[in-house]
Design a protein around this motif. Sequence first.
Motif, PDB file in Angstrom:
ATOM      1  N   SER A  81       2.850  -4.165  17.927  1.00 50.45           N
ATOM      2  CA  SER A  81       4.248  -4.020  18.334  1.00 50.45           C
ATOM      3  C   SER A  81       4.429  -2.814  19.257  1.00 50.45           C
ATOM      4  N   ILE A  82       5.501  -2.866  20.050  1.00 54.11           N
ATOM      5  CA  ILE A  82       5.814  -1.751  20.945  1.00 54.11           C
ATOM      6  C   ILE A  82       5.961  -0.465  20.146  1.00 54.11           C
ATOM      7  N   ASN A  83       6.634  -0.561  19.000  1.00 59.08           N
ATOM      8  CA  ASN A  83       6.825   0.634  18.183  1.00 59.08           C
ATOM      9  C   ASN A  83       5.502   1.249  17.733  1.00 59.08           C
ATOM     10  N   ASP A  84       4.562   0.382  17.317  1.00 63.00           N
ATOM     11  CA  ASP A  84       3.269   0.915  16.887  1.00 63.00           C
ATOM     12  C   ASP A  84       2.561   1.621  18.038  1.00 63.00           C
ATOM     13  N   LEU A  85       2.742   1.061  19.238  1.00 65.90           N
ATOM     14  CA  LEU A  85       2.104   1.684  20.391  1.00 65.90           C
ATOM     15  C   LEU A  85       2.765   3.012  20.754  1.00 65.90           C
ATOM     16  N   VAL A  86       4.096   2.977  20.886  1.00 68.59           N
ATOM     17  CA  VAL A  86       4.803   4.158  21.381  1.00 68.59           C
ATOM     18  C   VAL A  86       4.920   5.230  20.295  1.00 68.59           C
ATOM     19  N   LYS A 135       8.393  12.950  23.730  1.00 74.06           N
ATOM     20  CA  LYS A 135       8.199  14.374  24.016  1.00 74.06           C
ATOM     21  C   LYS A 135       9.428  15.182  23.636  1.00 74.06           C
ATOM     22  N   GLY A 136       9.222  16.345  23.122  1.00 72.19           N
ATOM     23  CA  GLY A 136      10.325  17.263  22.853  1.00 72.19           C
ATOM     24  C   GLY A 136      11.315  16.719  21.833  1.00 72.19           C
ATOM     25  N   GLY A 137      10.893  15.749  21.010  1.00 69.21           N
ATOM     26  CA  GLY A 137      11.749  15.238  19.945  1.00 69.21           C
ATOM     27  C   GLY A 137      12.993  14.511  20.418  1.00 69.21           C
ATOM     28  N   ARG A 138      13.022  14.034  21.658  1.00 68.52           N
ATOM     29  CA  ARG A 138      14.214  13.323  22.128  1.00 68.52           C
ATOM     30  C   ARG A 138      14.214  11.883  21.615  1.00 68.52           C
ATOM     31  N   THR A 139      15.197  11.086  22.070  1.00 70.04           N
ATOM     32  CA  THR A 139      15.345   9.731  21.545  1.00 70.04           C
ATOM     33  C   THR A 139      14.653   8.708  22.438  1.00 70.04           C
ATOM     34  N   PHE A 140      13.941   7.791  21.781  1.00 65.51           N
ATOM     35  CA  PHE A 140      13.267   6.695  22.477  1.00 65.51           C
ATOM     36  C   PHE A 140      14.341   5.725  22.969  1.00 65.51           C
ATOM     37  N   LYS A 141      14.369   5.491  24.298  1.00 66.14           N
ATOM     38  CA  LYS A 141      15.423   4.629  24.834  1.00 66.14           C
ATOM     39  C   LYS A 141      14.885   3.259  25.236  1.00 66.14           C
ATOM     40  N   ALA A 142      13.785   3.254  25.955  1.00 67.37           N
ATOM     41  CA  ALA A 142      13.256   1.982  26.455  1.00 67.37           C
ATOM     42  C   ALA A 142      11.836   2.193  26.916  1.00 67.37           C
ATOM     43  N   VAL A 143      11.142   1.076  27.138  1.00 67.82           N
ATOM     44  CA  VAL A 143       9.830   1.185  27.733  1.00 67.82           C
ATOM     45  C   VAL A 143       9.788   0.259  28.935  1.00 67.82           C
ATOM     46  N   GLN A 144       9.244   0.772  30.025  1.00 63.65           N
ATOM     47  CA  GLN A 144       9.139  -0.006  31.252  1.00 63.65           C
ATOM     48  C   GLN A 144       7.753  -0.607  31.286  1.00 63.65           C
ATOM     49  N   SER A 204       7.305  -5.247  39.150  1.00 59.89           N
ATOM     50  CA  SER A 204       7.571  -6.664  38.892  1.00 59.89           C
ATOM     51  C   SER A 204       8.105  -6.867  37.486  1.00 59.89           C
ATOM     52  N   GLY A 205       8.164  -5.805  36.723  1.00 62.46           N
ATOM     53  CA  GLY A 205       8.454  -5.926  35.300  1.00 62.46           C
ATOM     54  C   GLY A 205       9.873  -5.556  34.958  1.00 62.46           C
ATOM     55  N   GLY A 206      10.046  -5.097  33.735  1.00 62.01           N
ATOM     56  CA  GLY A 206      11.392  -4.768  33.315  1.00 62.01           C
ATOM     57  C   GLY A 206      11.386  -3.724  32.222  1.00 62.01           C
ATOM     58  N   CYS A 207      12.601  -3.350  31.778  1.00 66.69           N
ATOM     59  CA  CYS A 207      12.734  -2.338  30.750  1.00 66.69           C
ATOM     60  C   CYS A 207      13.090  -3.010  29.427  1.00 66.69           C
ATOM     61  N   ILE A 208      12.310  -2.734  28.402  1.00 71.42           N
ATOM     62  CA  ILE A 208      12.577  -3.285  27.087  1.00 71.42           C
ATOM     63  C   ILE A 208      13.234  -2.188  26.249  1.00 71.42           C
ATOM     64  N   PRO A 209      14.432  -2.444  25.711  1.00 73.24           N
ATOM     65  CA  PRO A 209      15.136  -1.380  24.982  1.00 73.24           C
ATOM     66  C   PRO A 209      14.461  -1.086  23.642  1.00 73.24           C
ATOM     67  N   ALA A 210      14.689   0.112  23.140  1.00 72.37           N
ATOM     68  CA  ALA A 210      14.082   0.535  21.879  1.00 72.37           C
ATOM     69  C   ALA A 210      14.474  -0.402  20.742  1.00 72.37           C
ATOM     70  N   SER A 211      15.647  -1.040  20.855  1.00 69.39           N
ATOM     71  CA  SER A 211      16.085  -1.932  19.784  1.00 69.39           C
ATOM     72  C   SER A 211      15.159  -3.146  19.622  1.00 69.39           C
ATOM     73  N   LEU A 212      14.383  -3.451  20.670  1.00 67.86           N
ATOM     74  CA  LEU A 212      13.421  -4.553  20.566  1.00 67.86           C
ATOM     75  C   LEU A 212      12.010  -4.028  20.319  1.00 67.86           C
ATOM     76  N   GLY A 213      11.945  -2.847  19.723  1.00 68.27           N
ATOM     77  CA  GLY A 213      10.660  -2.180  19.523  1.00 68.27           C
ATOM     78  C   GLY A 213       9.676  -2.939  18.651  1.00 68.27           C
ATOM     79  N   VAL A 251       7.296   5.192  29.161  1.00 76.12           N
ATOM     80  CA  VAL A 251       8.271   5.369  28.097  1.00 76.12           C
ATOM     81  C   VAL A 251       9.445   6.194  28.619  1.00 76.12           C
ATOM     82  N   LEU A 252      10.667   5.716  28.321  1.00 78.36           N
ATOM     83  CA  LEU A 252      11.863   6.384  28.814  1.00 78.36           C
ATOM     84  C   LEU A 252      12.664   6.946  27.646  1.00 78.36           C
ATOM     85  N   ASP A 253      13.280   8.112  27.861  1.00 78.16           N
ATOM     86  CA  ASP A 253      14.088   8.682  26.784  1.00 78.16           C
ATOM     87  C   ASP A 253      15.550   8.767  27.213  1.00 78.16           C
TER      88      ASP A 253
END
Lengths: 168, 589
Positions: free
Chosen positions: B365-370, B378-387, B392-401, B424-426
């Motif tokens: 799963s994305i969560n296991d990876l990230v 980094k820096g304890g911020r919030t996981f928002k999405a992963v590109q 050619s791709g897209g951004c998958i929100p953390a809710s679909l982790g 990974v985006l925060d």
Amino acid sequence: MEETFTYRLWRYDGAQGELIPLLQSAQEHFGYIPRRAIKYISAVTGIPEAAIYGVITFYSQFRLQPMGRFVIRVCDGTACHVSSSRMLIDAIQDELSIEVGGTTADGLFTLTTVACLGCCSLAPVMMIGDETHGRLTPASVRRILKDVRRKAAEAPSESPKPACGVNP
Amino acid sequence: MKKLVVGMGTCGLSAGAQASYDRLRELSQGSECGLSITGCIGMCFREPLVEIREEGRRVIYGEVTPERASEIWNRHVLGGELVSDWVAASWSGGEAGGSERDFLALQKRIVLRNCGIIDPESIGEYEEQGGYSALRKVLFDMTPAEVIEEVKASGLRGRGGAGFPTGLKWSFAAASPGTVKYLVCNADEGDPGAFMDRSVLESDPHAVLEGMIIAARAIGTGHGYIYCRAEYPLAIRRLETALAAARGRGYLGGDILGSGLSFDIRIKQGAGAFVCGEETALFASIEGERGMPRIRPPFPAEKGLWQKPTNNNNVETYANVPWIITNGAAAYAAIGTENSRGTKVFALAGRVARGGLAEVPMGMSINDLVMGIGGGIKGGRTFKAVQMGGPSGGCIPASLGETPVDFENIPKTGAIMGSGGMVVLDDTTCMVEIARFFLEFTQNESCGKCTFCRIGTLRMLEALERITRGEGRAEDITLLEDLAGKIKEASLCALGQTAPNPVLSTLRYFRNEYETHILEHRCPAGSCLALVEFRIDPGKCTGCTLCARNCPVAAISGERGKTHLIDTAKCVKCGRCLSSCNFSAVLKA
Ligand SMILES: Cc1cc2nc3c(=O)[nH]c(=O)nc-3n(C[C@H](O)[C@H](O)[C@H](O)COP(=O)(O)O)c2cc1C
Ligand code: FES
């Protein structure tokens, strides 16, 4: 890959697909692709100058203008972009008073951007010549530029290191 | 007998591995302790890495500066003491330790089997790990048809992005009539945020060569090309070394190992054009032309490079092949999910704590990876999405982790597997700005052949620029959606067909961010310069006057040694104060 431009031209035997390697070695030799190199290549290969020009302008590696002694390549790939690479570019533009694509009046630096140097885990990243610098901040970039400038002033005769992408 | 091994991939070198290596060479001179280099083990975030191997124990130290190298030499090598504070990973009597233990423990390494372990410049070390035994098996114990059947049975799918079944692709090229055929390895790796192929080429070049020679046997071709991007000078150098060594051992050239197979490989350097990663454009580039994609059909298996039958695979695809031959298709097919067998290498980058390379079974799963392997944000911020999937791709929100990462499930989210870049985006990343960033990229890299790709992306980019400047119009979202559909339909190659994906996926999950920009002229992530305000943190400002001197509109006032102030009415938000401040005292929000 280490042959010089003239040797490559001389050795050319009509094999297909040699145009880009020839242009790469011309750029390595001259630091850019001067008009006369296009003429030589055209004369030897029989490829029209206009077609050669078309190939040169298609690929971002090739330059028709001389470059500075140090080519700065700031990464603006995704990882670097979300790690504020834009601020590095601003800091360099400010420090050197040039825009992206420009060369400083003293011919020392040319500033370019590149999409991903493949060191994303050290983002934001830039290369100066063939050295990669990672985990940068605007302040550390300014420091590095000053360092390079100081060293260049101390050793003016030392020949420039070619930038990686230019060096076949 | 101890042996020191320094990680000298591009990541290690750019973190300063050369100086540490030089220091260790000086120190080890005249001693019994061996010293060698290796590629990237994937823990790029702890580079430079130095490993100490001894009877029954391996210890990898992180962030080894020359000073640390000296101390490790004195305490560990000479004194036999573990310098535990700096240990990234260690193995002792089957027991794993070190702060990054999880990073490696959660992986399944097939492609990366030798990366960070062997010296990439030594063919002998590759052979010691069983290298080139798969080739011998293919040459002497199998028919070409059996090789293709084996690869088909393994379920291996192309790792270059499209996921086409590799065995099937080989069978097309093998069946194609003609005596001259070509084999191509796509090492153009243009997706920003992806560096798997670079690492494999720098760390284990022979694995790719062996995979290619096996493919050459299966398909029946004598000529191979590796098309490598020029931004990877070290990969090219190591490939050249590897090619020469393989020729010396008789793995390449005429009558390979007396089998009657003749095959050799040439390296072609890219010249900086993203579209040349597309295979038909890549062929045009090898032929010395502008790298423009060609219409398909005919497919490369019929008419590819120089109009001859051609098989093209990605670096990682080839690197899987020797393992499959050696361990059998069943062993490979046992890993992963129903339709995505085996493992995949991911490049973790962006706002993730542990940025580097990780190879995991398909379906993790994305969560296991990230969160697991990547150690969170980094820096304890919030996981928002992963590109995923680059431009050619897209951004998958953390809710679909919990989405499993494989060829079935990722496309359902609107992203694609792509080549394996995971940025990974925060919460500091603006999703409209990310979409704009990718559109700018594809706009720049469009070869110009198709009108919709050339002009359509420009119109989309203009709309996104308006929105990030706070000048977006209410109808801009509809305009973006309309253009996206048309560009997808009317573009010849996948560059154009997929260019709108980053916009569509961010619109799908983060539409409210677009609306906030347009309707409220606000950037919720505080990232779009035009929509934020600059302030000076009185606690950090030292009154050095640098920002005031850099401000082009004289909006900053304050005496030397006293806290400065920004007049927001005058401020043009150029961001110069922010980038000039040496004390991080300028804030934007
Ligand atoms: C714009 C564009 C860029 C591409 N870039 C790459 C690349 O950098 N590396 C790669 O292996 N494949 C890339 N591809 C995919 C290739 O066209 C091709 O599908 C792939 O190399 C086939 O290898 P595989 O079957 O082993 O995946 C790209 C495709 C497109 C449309
Ligand atoms: S995005 Fe900058 S090195 Fe990859």
